[in-house]
Design an enzyme around this catalytic site. Structure first.
Site, short mmCIF file in Angstrom:
data_model
loop_
_atom_site.label_atom_id
_atom_site.label_comp_id
_atom_site.label_asym_id
_atom_site.label_seq_id
_atom_site.Cartn_x
_atom_site.Cartn_y
_atom_site.Cartn_z
N PHE A 21 0.84 -1.19 0.00
CA PHE A 21 0.00 0.00 0.00
C PHE A 21 0.88 1.24 0.00
O PHE A 21 0.93 1.99 0.96
CB PHE A 21 -0.91 0.00 1.24
CG PHE A 21 -1.63 -1.30 1.44
CD1 PHE A 21 -2.85 -1.54 0.81
CD2 PHE A 21 -1.09 -2.29 2.25
CE1 PHE A 21 -3.52 -2.74 0.98
CE2 PHE A 21 -1.76 -3.50 2.43
CZ PHE A 21 -2.97 -3.73 1.79
N GLY A 47 6.86 -1.68 10.22
CA GLY A 47 5.74 -2.16 9.42
C GLY A 47 6.18 -2.40 7.99
O GLY A 47 6.08 -1.51 7.14
N SER A 53 7.57 -1.07 0.55
CA SER A 53 8.28 0.14 0.99
C SER A 53 9.72 -0.19 1.37
O SER A 53 10.62 0.64 1.19
CB SER A 53 7.56 0.81 2.16
OG SER A 53 7.44 -0.07 3.25
N ASP A 72 8.99 -5.86 11.79
CA ASP A 72 7.61 -6.33 11.61
C ASP A 72 7.49 -7.70 12.27
O ASP A 72 8.42 -8.50 12.17
CB ASP A 72 7.29 -6.45 10.11
CG ASP A 72 5.79 -6.46 9.82
OD1 ASP A 72 5.06 -7.24 10.48
OD2 ASP A 72 5.35 -5.71 8.94
N GLY A 76 0.62 -9.57 10.42
CA GLY A 76 -0.42 -8.69 9.89
C GLY A 76 -0.91 -7.71 10.95
O GLY A 76 -0.87 -8.00 12.14
N SER A 125 7.03 -3.85 17.48
CA SER A 125 7.66 -2.53 17.56
C SER A 125 8.29 -2.33 18.93
O SER A 125 9.43 -1.85 19.06
CB SER A 125 6.58 -1.49 17.27
OG SER A 125 7.04 -0.19 17.49
N ASP A 142 5.02 3.02 9.60
CA ASP A 142 3.92 2.57 8.75
C ASP A 142 3.40 1.23 9.30
O ASP A 142 3.21 0.27 8.58
CB ASP A 142 4.42 2.41 7.30
CG ASP A 142 3.28 2.19 6.31
OD1 ASP A 142 2.13 2.55 6.62
OD2 ASP A 142 3.55 1.65 5.22
N HIS A 145 -2.50 0.74 12.36
CA HIS A 145 -3.18 2.02 12.25
C HIS A 145 -4.23 2.24 13.32
O HIS A 145 -5.04 3.17 13.23
CB HIS A 145 -3.79 2.17 10.85
CG HIS A 145 -2.76 2.43 9.79
ND1 HIS A 145 -1.42 2.20 9.99
CD2 HIS A 145 -2.85 2.90 8.52
CE1 HIS A 145 -0.74 2.53 8.89
NE2 HIS A 145 -1.60 2.96 7.98
N ASP A 171 0.39 7.52 5.62
CA ASP A 171 -1.08 7.50 5.71
C ASP A 171 -1.65 8.66 6.52
O ASP A 171 -2.49 8.47 7.41
CB ASP A 171 -1.58 6.15 6.28
CG ASP A 171 -1.22 4.99 5.37
OD1 ASP A 171 -1.45 5.10 4.15
OD2 ASP A 171 -0.69 3.98 5.86
MG MG Z 1 0.82 2.68 4.98
#
Ligand code: MG
Length: 211
Positions: A21, A47, A53, A72, A76, A125, A142, A145, A171
């Site tokens: 994304f 992330g 990315s 990460d 998920g 994290s 990232d 969220h 984001d």
């Molecule tokens: Mg993102």
């Protein structure tokens, strides 16, 4: 300068093909920031998912002579679990009963020629933050969220950015109708801390420089 001239063409091809994304313009901005910040200190991405990315950031880091740490847990985020909006069944491992993006990102980094300079830290994290105690050239947030996840990432990592280094947050949606408000909330917190100066944004990518 076109993207192909700025970034290793093999890596760019891998980044474009990778699930994820991230808009290419945002990716190229991250690439350029990572290249500029690599001499300051290690680069950390929170992330990484399948590595889209990570390839932009990793190619920039490599070009700048530095090292990227991709943090990460590869299980998920909250929006990627079964039944949720961003769930991808290809990444679900029924034997483990869990998401597993680790095998994908390993291949992504290998294909992009980044195995030696983009290191995978398979950890939350919070756990990763306990290990990383050197001043960082750039932190790219990232991760999850939810407000809780974003807050954790901000609290654990923003203070680790070296003077002159970059804190980038993905984001950002100033209009709540367009997206979740957790990332922009920590972005505003960072500005309010007076530890960072705002640089121009690229689409939904916020960029702050540590004073
Ligand atoms: Mg993102």
């Amino acid at each position: 300068m076109s993207s192909v001239d700025r970034m290793d063409p093999r890596a760019l091809e891998v980044a474009r093909a990778c699930k994820g994304f991230l808009d290419e313009e945002e990716g190229m901005r991250l690439h350029d920031l990572a290249r500029a910040c690599a001499p300051i200190g290690p680069i950390v991405e929170i992330g990484s998912y399948c590595g889209k990315s990570s390839v932009y950031v990793g190619a920039g880091t490599k070009a700048g002579g530095g090292t990227l740490v991709c943090v990460d847990h590869h299980r998920g985020n909250e929006e990627q679990q079964p039944g949720e909006l961003y769930h991808d069944p290809d990444l679900y491992d029924p034997e483990q009963g869990a998401m597993d993006s680790l095998r994908i990102i390993r291949r992504t980094l290998r294909d992009a020629g980044l195995e030696d300079t983009a290191l995978l830290l398979v950890a939350s994290s919070t756990a990763a933050a306990r290990l990383v105690t050197v001043p960082l050239g750039m932190v790219f947030i990232d991760g999850g969220h939810s407000f809780e996840a974003a807050q954790t990432d901000y609290q654990r990592w923003a203070g680790k950015v070296a003077h002159g280094g970059i804190l980038a947050i993905h984001d950002l949606f100033p209009n709540p109708d367009e997206g979740g408000q957790a990332p922009i909330t920590i972005y505003r917190q960072a500005i309010a801390s007076e530890l960072f100066d705002e640089l121009p944004r690229t689409k939904t990518l916020g960029v702050l420089r540590r004073r």
